[in-house]
Design a protein around this motif. Structure first.
Motif, PDB file in Angstrom:
ATOM      1  N   SER A   1       0.758  -1.166   0.141  1.00  0.00           N
ATOM      2  CA  SER A   1       0.048   0.083  -0.091  1.00  0.00           C
ATOM      3  C   SER A   1       1.170   1.233   0.057  1.00  0.00           C
ATOM      4  O   SER A   1       1.792   1.357   0.918  1.00  0.00           O
ATOM      5  CB  SER A   1      -0.891  -0.028   1.296  1.00  0.00           C
ATOM      6  OG  SER A   1      -1.922  -1.042   1.107  1.00  0.00           O
ATOM      7  N   ILE A   2       0.761   2.167  -1.152  1.00  0.00           N
ATOM      8  CA  ILE A   2       1.240   3.328  -0.953  1.00  0.00           C
ATOM      9  C   ILE A   2       0.408   4.572  -0.950  1.00  0.00           C
ATOM     10  O   ILE A   2      -0.439   4.853  -1.808  1.00  0.00           O
ATOM     11  CB  ILE A   2       2.005   3.537  -2.562  1.00  0.00           C
ATOM     12  CG1 ILE A   2       3.100   2.410  -2.657  1.00  0.00           C
ATOM     13  CG2 ILE A   2       3.014   4.840  -2.525  1.00  0.00           C
ATOM     14  CD1 ILE A   2       3.412   2.148  -3.945  1.00  0.00           C
ATOM     15  N   ASN A   3       0.754   5.136   0.305  1.00  0.00           N
ATOM     16  CA  ASN A   3      -0.197   6.356   0.690  1.00  0.00           C
ATOM     17  C   ASN A   3       0.458   7.728   0.065  1.00  0.00           C
ATOM     18  O   ASN A   3       1.416   8.238   0.716  1.00  0.00           O
ATOM     19  CB  ASN A   3      -0.753   6.400   1.911  1.00  0.00           C
ATOM     20  CG  ASN A   3      -1.689   7.370   2.401  1.00  0.00           C
ATOM     21  OD1 ASN A   3      -1.627   8.668   2.123  1.00  0.00           O
ATOM     22  ND2 ASN A   3      -2.744   6.807   3.199  1.00  0.00           N
ATOM     23  N   LEU A   4      -0.108   8.356  -1.180  1.00  0.00           N
ATOM     24  CA  LEU A   4       0.434   9.418  -1.595  1.00  0.00           C
ATOM     25  C   LEU A   4       0.313  10.775  -0.936  1.00  0.00           C
ATOM     26  O   LEU A   4       0.811  11.674  -0.843  1.00  0.00           O
ATOM     27  CB  LEU A   4      -0.259   9.778  -3.031  1.00  0.00           C
ATOM     28  CG  LEU A   4      -0.183   8.517  -3.805  1.00  0.00           C
ATOM     29  CD1 LEU A   4      -0.848   8.947  -5.347  1.00  0.00           C
ATOM     30  CD2 LEU A   4       1.525   8.450  -4.200  1.00  0.00           C
ATOM     31  N   GLU A   5      -0.767  10.791   0.198  1.00  0.00           N
ATOM     32  CA  GLU A   5      -0.954  11.885   1.049  1.00  0.00           C
ATOM     33  C   GLU A   5      -0.373  11.871   2.180  1.00  0.00           C
ATOM     34  O   GLU A   5       0.313  12.990   2.697  1.00  0.00           O
ATOM     35  CB  GLU A   5      -2.588  11.729   1.301  1.00  0.00           C
ATOM     36  CG  GLU A   5      -2.972  12.943   2.378  1.00  0.00           C
ATOM     37  CD  GLU A   5      -4.520  13.117   2.667  1.00  0.00           C
ATOM     38  OE1 GLU A   5      -4.876  14.030   3.257  1.00  0.00           O
ATOM     39  OE2 GLU A   5      -5.100  12.036   2.169  1.00  0.00           O
ATOM     40  N   THR A   6      -0.209  10.712   2.887  1.00  0.00           N
ATOM     41  CA  THR A   6       0.678  10.678   4.276  1.00  0.00           C
ATOM     42  C   THR A   6       1.947  10.079   3.823  1.00  0.00           C
ATOM     43  O   THR A   6       2.815  10.295   4.817  1.00  0.00           O
ATOM     44  CB  THR A   6       0.016   9.614   5.109  1.00  0.00           C
ATOM     45  OG1 THR A   6       0.120   8.359   4.447  1.00  0.00           O
ATOM     46  CG2 THR A   6      -1.528  10.176   5.201  1.00  0.00           C
ATOM     47  N   HIS A   7       2.434   9.942   2.662  1.00  0.00           N
ATOM     48  CA  HIS A   7       3.838   9.584   2.515  1.00  0.00           C
ATOM     49  C   HIS A   7       4.148   8.193   3.338  1.00  0.00           C
ATOM     50  O   HIS A   7       5.680   8.042   3.503  1.00  0.00           O
ATOM     51  CB  HIS A   7       4.768  10.590   2.969  1.00  0.00           C
ATOM     52  CG  HIS A   7       5.992  10.818   2.013  1.00  0.00           C
ATOM     53  ND1 HIS A   7       6.902  11.510   2.283  1.00  0.00           N
ATOM     54  CD2 HIS A   7       6.146  10.445   0.671  1.00  0.00           C
ATOM     55  CE1 HIS A   7       7.921  11.678   1.326  1.00  0.00           C
ATOM     56  NE2 HIS A   7       7.566  10.921   0.637  1.00  0.00           N
ATOM     57  N   GLU A   8       3.409   7.355   3.336  1.00  0.00           N
ATOM     58  CA  GLU A   8       3.736   6.068   4.042  1.00  0.00           C
ATOM     59  C   GLU A   8       3.485   4.950   3.098  1.00  0.00           C
ATOM     60  O   GLU A   8       2.540   4.868   2.334  1.00  0.00           O
ATOM     61  CB  GLU A   8       2.560   5.923   5.089  1.00  0.00           C
ATOM     62  CG  GLU A   8       2.884   7.015   6.170  1.00  0.00           C
ATOM     63  CD  GLU A   8       1.790   6.886   7.271  1.00  0.00           C
ATOM     64  OE1 GLU A   8       2.259   7.237   8.558  1.00  0.00           O
ATOM     65  OE2 GLU A   8       0.595   6.234   7.230  1.00  0.00           O
ATOM     66  N   VAL A   9       4.231   3.878   3.584  1.00  0.00           N
ATOM     67  CA  VAL A   9       4.243   2.694   2.681  1.00  0.00           C
ATOM     68  C   VAL A   9       4.228   1.420   3.572  1.00  0.00           C
ATOM     69  O   VAL A   9       4.804   1.422   4.617  1.00  0.00           O
ATOM     70  CB  VAL A   9       5.513   2.575   1.721  1.00  0.00           C
ATOM     71  CG1 VAL A   9       5.601   1.167   1.042  1.00  0.00           C
ATOM     72  CG2 VAL A   9       5.639   3.516   0.848  1.00  0.00           C
ATOM     73  N   LEU A  10       3.038   0.746   3.431  1.00  0.00           N
ATOM     74  CA  LEU A  10       2.899  -0.395   4.170  1.00  0.00           C
ATOM     75  C   LEU A  10       3.204  -1.844   3.148  1.00  0.00           C
ATOM     76  O   LEU A  10       2.575  -1.783   2.139  1.00  0.00           O
ATOM     77  CB  LEU A  10       1.241  -0.393   4.646  1.00  0.00           C
ATOM     78  CG  LEU A  10       0.854   0.665   5.770  1.00  0.00           C
ATOM     79  CD1 LEU A  10      -0.584   0.510   5.742  1.00  0.00           C
ATOM     80  CD2 LEU A  10       1.438   0.189   7.030  1.00  0.00           C
TER      81      LEU A  10
END
Length: 235
Positions: free
Chosen positions: A145-154
């Motif tokens: 999972s790549i979150n473009l808003e929070t800059h987080e990768v799971l």
């Protein structure tokens, strides 16, 4: 307008003062440190947006400091070094640096790189949690999972620690799945600078990303190599 606070870390006072003058004239706040140990202490007590970090310093050198900083923070790091050999550049990037400039350098080029790094870092805004983002800001590729808003990768339920530059490369590929990006495409899209043929920066970053997101980096599930062309995420 507050353009951010830059931590300048160099054991040469002349370099610290020179960089300080150019950054302040461009509207940045600055804090100066003479070695890695002082830099770590400053980071624990101040909000820093970007670090300019010399490699060769007493007490705690730039490579060691970069490793410790990456355990604490995710802000961009630009490394400075009098060494120009590729192995030194690769080592700095491997330790988590986002960019690398060889001494002697043009202060205006350094300021341009600071702007480029901060522009990309701020693009994602201040974040809270990956679970709060809109679906349009979330890219799901199997269990990645790549979150473009929070800059987080799971990866599954595990939160991965990517540097800002690593995140930008991964999100670039993920947002255009199936498209093959050449090394030149990636470099000019992420760094916003003209690509030099001999530059291996992108390959170093791709390897570091694979080490973090792939179960077997030598046989990657996500970032595929298209030999002689570049890289892509095909799923």
């Amino acid at each position: 307008m507050d353009k951010g606070t830059i931590l300048i870390v160099d054991d040469e006072k002349e370099i610290r003062d020179l960089v300080d003058i150019y950054l302040k004239s461009d509207g940045y706040n600055t804090i100066k440190a003479c070695d890695g140990l002082e830099a770590i202490n400053i980071l624990q007590e101040n909000e820093i947006d970007l670090i300019i970090l010399d490699v060769m310093m007493p007490n705690l050198n730039g490579i060691e400091a970069c490793l410790k900083i990456r355990e604490m923070k995710e802000m961009p790091i630009i490394m400075l070094s009098a060494k120009s050999e590729d192995i030194d550049k690769i080592l700095g990037l491997n330790m988590g640096a986002d960019d690398y400039l060889t001494k002697p350098f043009n202060p205006l080029e350094l300021v341009a790189r600071v702007k480029s790094q901060l522009r990309r870092f701020y693009k994602f805004g201040k974040k809270e949690s990956a679970s709060t983002a809109d679906d349009k800001n979330l890219i799901q590729i199997e269990d990645l999972s790549i979150n473009l808003e929070t800059h987080e990768v799971l990866l599954g339920d595990n939160l991965l620690k990517l540097t800002p530059t690593e995140f930008d490369i991964l999100s670039l590929l993920a947002q255009s799945r199936g498209k093959v990006f050449s090394i030149e495409n990636i470099y000019e899209s992420v760094w916003n600078q003209e690509f030099m043929t001999s530059d291996n920066t992108v390959m170093v970053h791709i390897r570091k990303i694979r080490e973090k997101i792939e179960e077997n980096p030598r046989n990657p599930r996500f970032i595929k190599t298209v030999w002689g062309v570049g890289y892509k995420i095909e799923k």
